[in-house]
Design a protein around this motif. Structure first.
Motif, PDB file in Angstrom:
ATOM      1  N   SER A 290       0.839  -1.191   0.000  1.00  0.00           N
ATOM      2  CA  SER A 290       0.000   0.000   0.000  1.00  0.00           C
ATOM      3  C   SER A 290       0.874   1.241   0.000  1.00  0.00           C
ATOM      4  O   SER A 290       1.597   1.512   0.960  1.00  0.00           O
TER       5      SER A 290
ATOM      6  N   ARG B  22      -0.120   4.405   0.087  1.00  0.00           N
ATOM      7  CA  ARG B  22      -0.587   5.402   1.054  1.00  0.00           C
ATOM      8  C   ARG B  22      -0.171   5.045   2.477  1.00  0.00           C
ATOM      9  O   ARG B  22       0.216   5.926   3.250  1.00  0.00           O
TER      10      ARG B  22
ATOM     11  N   PRO C  71      -4.983   9.705  -1.939  1.00  0.00           N
ATOM     12  CA  PRO C  71      -4.196   9.108  -3.027  1.00  0.00           C
ATOM     13  C   PRO C  71      -3.822  10.135  -4.093  1.00  0.00           C
ATOM     14  O   PRO C  71      -4.016   9.913  -5.292  1.00  0.00           O
TER      15      PRO C  71
ATOM     16  N   ALA D  87     -11.008   8.470  -8.890  1.00  0.00           N
ATOM     17  CA  ALA D  87     -11.767   7.226  -8.714  1.00  0.00           C
ATOM     18  C   ALA D  87     -11.628   6.322  -9.933  1.00  0.00           C
ATOM     19  O   ALA D  87     -11.515   5.095  -9.809  1.00  0.00           O
TER      20      ALA D  87
ATOM     21  N   GLN E 164      -8.291   4.567  -9.888  1.00  0.00           N
ATOM     22  CA  GLN E 164      -8.291   3.481  -8.911  1.00  0.00           C
ATOM     23  C   GLN E 164      -9.071   2.277  -9.435  1.00  0.00           C
ATOM     24  O   GLN E 164      -8.697   1.126  -9.175  1.00  0.00           O
TER      25      GLN E 164
ATOM     26  N   GLN F  48      -3.020   2.847  -7.390  1.00  0.00           N
ATOM     27  CA  GLN F  48      -3.190   3.130  -5.965  1.00  0.00           C
ATOM     28  C   GLN F  48      -3.244   4.627  -5.679  1.00  0.00           C
ATOM     29  O   GLN F  48      -3.675   5.039  -4.602  1.00  0.00           O
ATOM     30  N   ALA F  49      -2.806   5.444  -6.632  1.00  0.00           N
ATOM     31  CA  ALA F  49      -2.826   6.892  -6.458  1.00  0.00           C
ATOM     32  C   ALA F  49      -2.762   7.529  -7.832  1.00  0.00           C
ATOM     33  O   ALA F  49      -2.578   6.844  -8.843  1.00  0.00           O
TER      34      ALA F  49
ATOM     35  N   TRP G 284     -13.810  13.004  -5.070  1.00  0.00           N
ATOM     36  CA  TRP G 284     -13.356  11.602  -5.086  1.00  0.00           C
ATOM     37  C   TRP G 284     -14.289  10.726  -4.260  1.00  0.00           C
ATOM     38  O   TRP G 284     -14.721   9.663  -4.713  1.00  0.00           O
TER      39      TRP G 284
END
Length: 386
Positions: A5, A7, A15, A250, A253, A258-259, A372
């Motif tokens: 991860s 984040r 993110p 969004a 993702q 992941q970002a 988001w």
């Protein structure tokens, strides 16, 4: 391997990575984004080692949150005199508009090795790179200094090459992104040439113009392919290119990123270092006003069409490669900025330029978070309805 991860590792609440924008970002911008819950980043490709240290110190004086420093991986060139003189002759009429003479600059670029040592000394939470690739030994030095390493990729082969040298994450940069393309590998399929993907890591150098053209892969195509290729390595992907609001976050993702990395969206913030002429040009631009061109810097980069781009377009394939052309046009672009004119500026901007929102960086991050979360809720509701 489990998918690490990003984040959690970097202690990010959101993110969101503010894209490095060499020459346009500021310590105030990076600090504001980090303090608001994202990752602020300083583009240091054209900063001297001393300026890098000073900028990092200023960010730390403004926030205790993680931030990143970005470098261009490049060698100092030694162009032949004929190439330089030909380029100067093309630029002479443009310089003359400001009462200036085109001349050879004192240096073509900052020394990368000296910048790299300054980066090690600065110990940012994140060290990111574009235009080339590090060695595994260099990545290990950054890890020993406590930095999380992010490499830029415009193709799956480049993403795999970064994984091979030990990068912690890869930023998949789609062709919609503003500014310079990070392409660094030939685009021929390595399998067809009898090479394993890992061998691509040693095939760096200056890509051909055909390689740059072939590497113009869109974000929505590039991101999931990189995600699939890097998942077995446990290397997360950051999506970049055309993302300017919470819906884009969004969507990225949903593709497995992941970002996201957002440059153009933050370029219009109050803390950005661009001048009024640049801001005005962005304020009236739409997606179809942007082009990818070599005429300003010698490396393909997406920006808003202006008179300088139009005047030099016929020489698109003739200008010397980055950083030579970039250095030769530097004084011209500064003169245009000083005069409050956008006609000779490199107006780097992505295809999402029409949706940028001039406001303080903290307010933009807050707006992005609201959008988001609303987009995620809408996705969940749609799935439930089905």
């Amino acid at each position: 391997m489990p998918h690490h991860s990003l984040r959690t590792t970097l202690s990010l609440r959101l993110p969101i990575v503010q894209g490095p924008m060499t020459g346009a970002d500021t310590p105030a911008l990076a600090a504001a984004v980090s303090a608001a819950g994202g990752l602020g980043t300083l583009g240091c490709g054209m900063r001297s080692p001393a300026a890098m240290a000073q900028a990092a110190a200023e960010v730390r004086s403004r926030t205790d949150r993680p931030f990143g420093l970005n470098l261009f991986v490049q060698n100092t060139p030694a162009p032949d005199d004929a190439t330089v003189q030909s380029a100067l002759a093309r630029l002479a009429p443009l310089y003359a508009e400001f009462g200036l003479e085109a001349a050879v600059p004192a240096r073509w670029c900052e020394d990368f090795q000296a910048q790299f040592e300054a980066l090690i000394e600065a110990r940012p939470a994140v060290a990111s790179f574009t235009f080339g690739i590090l060695s595994a030994a260099q990545v290990e030095r950054l890890h020993s200094a406590g930095s999380y390493v992010i490499g830029t990729a415009t193709t799956v082969a480049e993403a795999l090459a970064w994984a091979d040298v030990g990068a912690d994450a890869v930023c998949a940069s789609g062709m919609e992104a503003g500014g310079h393309r990070g392409t660094f590998l030939p685009t021929g399929r390595p399998q067809a040439e009898g090479l394993a993907p890992a061998d691509c890591a040693v095939r760096t150098g200056t890509p051909s113009q055909a390689d740059f053209a072939a590497a113009m892969v869109g974000t929505i195509a590039l991101v999931p392919q990189c995600v699939d290729a890097l998942r077995p390595r446990g290397v997360p992907v950051i999506a970049a290119g055309g993302i300017v609001d919470g819906r884009g976050i969004a969507a990225a993702q949903a593709l497995g990123a992941q970002a996201v990395q957002m440059g153009t969206a933050f370029l219009a913030c109050d803390e950005s270092g661009i001048g009024r002429a640049y801001r005005d040009a962005m304020g009236s631009a739409i997606a179809t006003d942007t082009r990818t061109t070599r005429v300003f810097s010698g490396r393909p980069a997406r920006g808003i069409v202006n008179p300088m781009l139009q005047k030099l377009h016929a020489h698109e394939t003739d200008v010397p490669a980055y950083p030579v052309q970039n250095a030769l046009t530097g004084a011209l672009r500064r003169a245009s900025a000083d005069a409050g004119r956008a006609d000779h500026l490199s107006l780097w901007a992505g295809q999402g330029v029409a949706a940028v929102r001039p406001m303080p960086a903290a307010a933009l991050v807050a707006a992005l978070e609201t959008e988001w979360r609303a987009a995620l809720a809408a996705q969940a509701a749609l799935l439930q309805a089905q």
